[in-house]
Design an enzyme around this catalytic site. Sequence first.
Site, PDB file in Angstrom:
ATOM      1  N   THR A 264       0.826  -1.211   0.000  1.00 47.46           N
ATOM      2  CA  THR A 264       0.000   0.000   0.000  1.00 47.46           C
ATOM      3  C   THR A 264       0.856   1.254   0.000  1.00 47.46           C
ATOM      4  O   THR A 264       0.465   2.289  -0.546  1.00 47.46           O
ATOM      5  CB  THR A 264      -0.936  -0.021   1.236  1.00 47.46           C
TER       6      THR A 264
ATOM      7  N   SER B 213       1.353  -7.492  -0.981  1.00 45.28           N
ATOM      8  CA  SER B 213       2.084  -8.521  -0.216  1.00 45.28           C
ATOM      9  C   SER B 213       1.237  -9.742   0.109  1.00 45.28           C
ATOM     10  O   SER B 213       1.773 -10.748   0.563  1.00 45.28           O
ATOM     11  CB  SER B 213       2.716  -7.936   1.046  1.00 45.28           C
TER      12      SER B 213
ATOM     13  N   THR C 181       1.686  -4.378   4.276  1.00 42.02           N
ATOM     14  CA  THR C 181       1.523  -4.713   5.697  1.00 42.02           C
ATOM     15  C   THR C 181       1.053  -6.152   5.911  1.00 42.02           C
ATOM     16  O   THR C 181       1.261  -6.724   6.964  1.00 42.02           O
ATOM     17  CB  THR C 181       0.503  -3.770   6.373  1.00 42.02           C
ATOM     18  N   ASP C 182       0.394  -6.732   4.874  1.00 39.77           N
ATOM     19  CA  ASP C 182      -0.330  -7.987   5.126  1.00 39.77           C
ATOM     20  C   ASP C 182       0.557  -9.174   5.476  1.00 39.77           C
ATOM     21  O   ASP C 182       0.176 -10.010   6.294  1.00 39.77           O
ATOM     22  CB  ASP C 182      -1.223  -8.333   3.921  1.00 39.77           C
TER      23      ASP C 182
HETATM   24  C1  SIN Z   1      -0.212  -5.300   1.002  1.00 39.57           C
HETATM   25  O1  SIN Z   1       0.031  -5.963   2.005  1.00 39.57           O
HETATM   26  O2  SIN Z   1       0.537  -5.255   0.008  1.00 39.57           O
HETATM   27  C2  SIN Z   1      -1.491  -4.539   0.905  1.00 39.57           C
HETATM   28  C3  SIN Z   1      -1.944  -4.014   2.202  1.00 39.57           C
HETATM   29  C4  SIN Z   1      -1.007  -3.034   2.821  1.00 39.57           C
HETATM   30  O3  SIN Z   1       0.121  -2.806   2.427  1.00 39.57           O
HETATM   31  O4  SIN Z   1      -1.467  -2.416   3.821  1.00 39.57           O
END
Ligand code: SIN
Length: 347
Positions: free
Chosen positions: A24, A73, A106-107
Amino acid sequence: MVVSSMHSIGALDCTVRVLGTGGTIAGTAHAGAPENAYKAGQVAVEDLLKPLLPGLRGRIGQVQALQVAQVDSRNMEHAVWQRLAAELQAGLDDPTVLGQVVTHGTDTLEETAVFLQGVLRGSKPVVLTAAMRPATSAQADGPRNLLQALHLAVDPAAQGVWLAFGRQAWPAIQVRKVHPFALEAFCGGDGPPAAQWVCAGEQDGTPVGGNSGAWRWSESDLRAQAARPLAAEPVSLPADVERWPRVEIVHSHAGADGRLLQLILTDPTVQGVVISATGNGSVHDRLQDTLRAALSQGRLKCHQILVASRCTRGWVVGEPDHGWPVASRLTPAQARVALMLQLAAVA
Ligand code: SIN
């Protein structure tokens, strides 16, 4: 292929490398789109970095941007981890590189953290960072997270693999994502962050201007924990990612009857099983029966089983009476990575 570019900021003889993997933090949304309608992994890491460069003058001589991947991710792959680890190791081995930053979604960040902690050699800072809002958001959190990560990457107190996120820094293997949309999306199990970003001109905890500030370390021993590798020795994995030990996760839950586990164990390529356990590492009796049967039939050995609590916070204390190895402080997703590395180390 890894695309790379070098930016000179000042006369200082030190380089920081920033490795982009997507997420993100590199996401874009159409104007007027709802908050969660965006596409992760769109903006080049170099473009995330450029607006921050003037603020780094006097701290960093050069910044090298490397685009290692550009993924959401949730689709993180072992092949990307392999590429990322190789690039980070090159930076760790290069005496002109002071520290490195990884932009990530973050995932699955908590899984990448365990992987890197387990395979990298050296103790220079490797700082993961991410964002909850896309780069195009008027209130994007990515730029300040990235800036704070860059500052952590040149802090001699930071050794090993870190997460810098939301004005807090943790040893990265301690973190877990605990919220799907809040800006404070990560926690460190039950522990406090090892360092807090304090803005210049802060009043009563509220920043009053600009992005400048500094990391303030806590008194705890968290810094020492970051420098400690997961395995006693960094693990070398086969060059062919298809040959990395395959580990599956099975949940212990109300009504668990062991049939999914039995099915998984009919697949000869599965070399390890993580049980996502309830509470303090407890496992449903019927799952325990299935595991014992697999052990007595020689399908599994004890070291191919790892138990991790599915609780969001805290960690497993003591030893659950089932007697199987417990990854006390890791989430089940992290335990999968840890078991994969353990199995590779003994292969
Ligand atoms: C991801 O994990 O690539 C999408 C969600 C995020 O980064 O918060």
